[in-house]
Enzyme design. Structure first.
Site, mmCIF file in Angstrom:
data_model
loop_
_atom_site.group_PDB
_atom_site.id
_atom_site.type_symbol
_atom_site.label_atom_id
_atom_site.label_comp_id
_atom_site.label_asym_id
_atom_site.label_seq_id
_atom_site.Cartn_x
_atom_site.Cartn_y
_atom_site.Cartn_z
ATOM 1 N N HIS A 182 8.817 7.389 7.662
ATOM 2 C CA HIS A 182 7.605 6.705 8.132
ATOM 3 C C HIS A 182 6.417 7.019 7.206
ATOM 4 O O HIS A 182 5.754 6.108 6.693
ATOM 5 C CB HIS A 182 7.309 7.165 9.569
ATOM 6 C CG HIS A 182 6.091 6.532 10.177
ATOM 7 N ND1 HIS A 182 6.174 5.488 11.062
ATOM 8 C CD2 HIS A 182 4.775 6.804 10.035
ATOM 9 C CE1 HIS A 182 4.944 5.136 11.432
ATOM 10 N NE2 HIS A 182 4.078 5.921 10.831
ATOM 11 N N GLU A 183 6.179 8.296 6.970
ATOM 12 C CA GLU A 183 5.028 8.674 6.147
ATOM 13 C C GLU A 183 5.200 8.201 4.711
ATOM 14 O O GLU A 183 4.235 7.808 4.056
ATOM 15 C CB GLU A 183 4.780 10.184 6.202
ATOM 16 C CG GLU A 183 4.447 10.741 7.595
ATOM 17 C CD GLU A 183 3.353 9.979 8.349
ATOM 18 O OE1 GLU A 183 2.453 9.419 7.688
ATOM 19 O OE2 GLU A 183 3.406 9.931 9.592
ATOM 20 N N GLU A 204 0.552 0.245 9.027
ATOM 21 C CA GLU A 204 1.644 0.611 9.927
ATOM 22 C C GLU A 204 2.865 -0.288 9.702
ATOM 23 O O GLU A 204 4.004 0.138 9.925
ATOM 24 C CB GLU A 204 1.151 0.533 11.384
ATOM 25 C CG GLU A 204 2.000 1.263 12.392
ATOM 26 C CD GLU A 204 2.043 2.788 12.216
ATOM 27 O OE1 GLU A 204 1.284 3.349 11.398
ATOM 28 O OE2 GLU A 204 2.873 3.411 12.903
ATOM 29 N N HIS A 259 4.062 4.695 4.419
ATOM 30 C CA HIS A 259 2.606 4.665 4.204
ATOM 31 C C HIS A 259 2.284 5.044 2.759
ATOM 32 O O HIS A 259 1.413 4.455 2.121
ATOM 33 C CB HIS A 259 1.910 5.685 5.114
ATOM 34 C CG HIS A 259 1.784 5.272 6.553
ATOM 35 N ND1 HIS A 259 1.189 4.095 6.931
ATOM 36 C CD2 HIS A 259 2.141 5.902 7.717
ATOM 37 C CE1 HIS A 259 1.190 4.013 8.274
ATOM 38 N NE2 HIS A 259 1.774 5.091 8.762
HETATM 39 ZN ZN ZN Z 1 1.974 5.500 10.838
#
Ligand code: ZN
Length: 501
Positions: free
Chosen positions: A265-266, A295, A269
């Site tokens: 997830h990170e 997101e 980003h």
């Molecule tokens: Zn996030």
């Protein structure tokens, strides 16, 4: 001074403002990862000083004069320069409209509320937090007035996080999601045994989890010469400056999923931050388009790629090499475990299906609070009612209910919907990527994730803030933002995982 010279001067000044933001971001990163406990008070002062200096520089009346000079000859600028001026003007207007006194009152209310929330959550005591939220709501209402949103207060709140989003469009969107997702939860849970997660539970040595995550993050193309990965208690990504994007992660020993999916997830980003066009660095356009778009990048990698069968076909052998307990566990089993749906009280632990229902609960309550239709004291009852209706369960106490998230204590109302928008954008981008990159699933199955990164870079990352979110999505996918791709994606996946009819 002519408009060209004024423009050059504006960008020169803005670059310095961005440097101050970068320095503040680095201090914040350090605060979360390295800072000795006793340095916290001084760090708070340093951050406040930097924020003050930044604000002063940015709202210097000279900036307003330069913007006016550029506006006087606006047609002479090219499209990119016009976009730079558009973003700069919006930011400048916002920063100068808010009276200093209101900003200070908000900062004070926010730090008191944050303290108050920590205590209240520890004791599960909503009445202890309620006065803080009332105060923040009062200040938010004033802020919306000052910024000229009039009665459209919720739009004013959204404007901080997802420019262009409106309450009206979200009402329609969430009504649709509520009516189509909530019934699916029951349907899936009747077949809960089809997505057994026992293979990813047990003891997973942290050093080896770290190795697995590193293999995946490298395959995604996260550039470790332009970034780093450290530990923190709450994982986050900070795009500090060009060439410096930092991720953090945390590990739990008894479940393989949280650390792995947290870092994917990170890193999603992080790829966004690393992919913003170098020519935009230190300019008004040199940052992410919106929270929802940000997101969409993390969720696309975490959920759509990371929880897919091709992903597990690629990475199950690595996992099995690292963890003897996974020898002989088929990729299909790991994929099912990664997609297990469960009713849960806590948003951050929710699966892809129930996640947006958790957001729907918060959206309903925030709107009612901001309209003044719901008293702060009545939030717990409203929360529990919504949870019962959408998720079929009621928290046993407010710590697991309306006190679970930090957002309201930071005055961040209007933030939650961006999580759902991110999920929707991610599925729409994925459909477009599949159309345009034949063999995408096959390349993921070989562990080759770079073609997808390149596509996202060209369609999304490179543009920074050049286009508003809806326009960016339309340019990337050929259609305006819609919930349909997400609903199709989810239905298809759950049908496969749970063998639905
Ligand atoms: Zn996030």
């Amino acid at each position: 001074m002519d408009a060209r010279a004024a423009y050059a001067e504006l960008l020169r000044r803005y670059a310095e403002v961005r440097d101050l933001s970068s320095a503040a971001a680095l201090l914040s990163w350090d605060q979360e990862t390295m800072l000795p406990r006793k340095g916290a008070a001084a760090r708070g002062q340093q951050l406040a000083t930097l924020a003050g200096v930044r604000h002063e520089r940015f709202t210097d009346p000279r900036v307003g004069e330069l913007l006016a000079e550029c506006r006087a000859d606006f047609d002479s600028f090219d499209e990119l320069q016009k976009a730079q001026l558009r973003e700069l003007t919006t930011d400048f207007d916002r920063a100068t409209k808010l009276p200093k006194e209101l900003v200070e009152q908000f900062a004070a209310a926010e730090s008191a509320a944050l303290e108050g929330w920590r205590d209240a959550r520890a004791k599960s005591d909503w009445p202890a937090f309620a006065p803080h939220l009332s105060r923040l709501l009062e200040l938010l209402r004033r802020k919306c007035e000052v910024l000229g949103f009039g009665a459209r207060r919720y739009d004013g709140l959204l404007d901080d996080y997802e420019k262009g989003a409106t309450e009206a469009s979200l009402v329609t969107l969430f009504a649709d999601l509520r009516s189509r997702l909530a019934p699916l939860v029951g349907e899936v849970l009747e077949r809960a045994d089809r997505a057994d997660a026992s293979c990813v539970k047990g003891a997973f040595e942290i050093a080896k989890q770290e190795q697995l995550a590193d293999v995946v993050v490298r395959a995604m193309g996260f550039d470790l010469d332009a970034g780093r990965i450290d530990r923190s208690s709450h994982p986050f990504c900070s795009g500090i400056a060009e060439g410096d994007t930092r991720l953090t992660r945390r590990f739990v020993e008894d479940d393989l999923r949280p650390a792995l999916y947290g870092v994917i997830h990170e890193a999603g980003h992080g790829l966004y931050e690393q992919g913003i066009g170098v020519e935009l660095a230190r300019t008004p356009l040199g940052e992410a388009c919106s929270l929802g778009i940000h997101e969409s990048q993390s969720r696309l990698w975490e959920n759509i790629v990371g929880r897919s069968l091709p992903f597990w076909r690629a990475f199950a052998p690595t996992a099995a090499r690292l963890f003897p307990s996974l020898c002989g566990v088929a990729p299909e089993q790991l994929w099912r475990a990664a997609n297990r749906v469960e009713r849960s009280l806590i948003r951050v632990e929710a699966d892809e299906l129930t996640y947006n229902l958790h957001v729907a609960v918060r959206f309903e309550i925030e709107r009612a609070l901001v309209r003044g239709d719901l008293a702060v004291a009545d939030v717990p009852a409203a929360w529990n009612g919504q949870m019962k209706e959408l998720l079929g369960m009621v928290p046993g106490n407010d710590a697991e209910g309306c006190l679970q998230d930090i957002h309201w204590s930071m005055g961040a109302l209007g933030y939650f919907p961006t999580y759902t928008l991110g999920n929707l954008y991610s599925a729409q981008l994925w459909e477009a990527a599949q159309r345009e990159l034949p063999g995408l699933d096959a390349s993921i199955e070989r562990g080759e994730l770079l073609p997808l990164r390149e596509w996202l870079r060209a369609k999304v990352h490179a543009h920074g803030r050049r286009y508003p979110a809806a326009e960016l999505i339309e340019r990337a996918t050929g259609a305006p933002p819609s919930a349909e791709p997400f609903l199709r994606y989810l239905r298809t996946k759950l049908t496969a995982v749970y063998s639905l009819d």
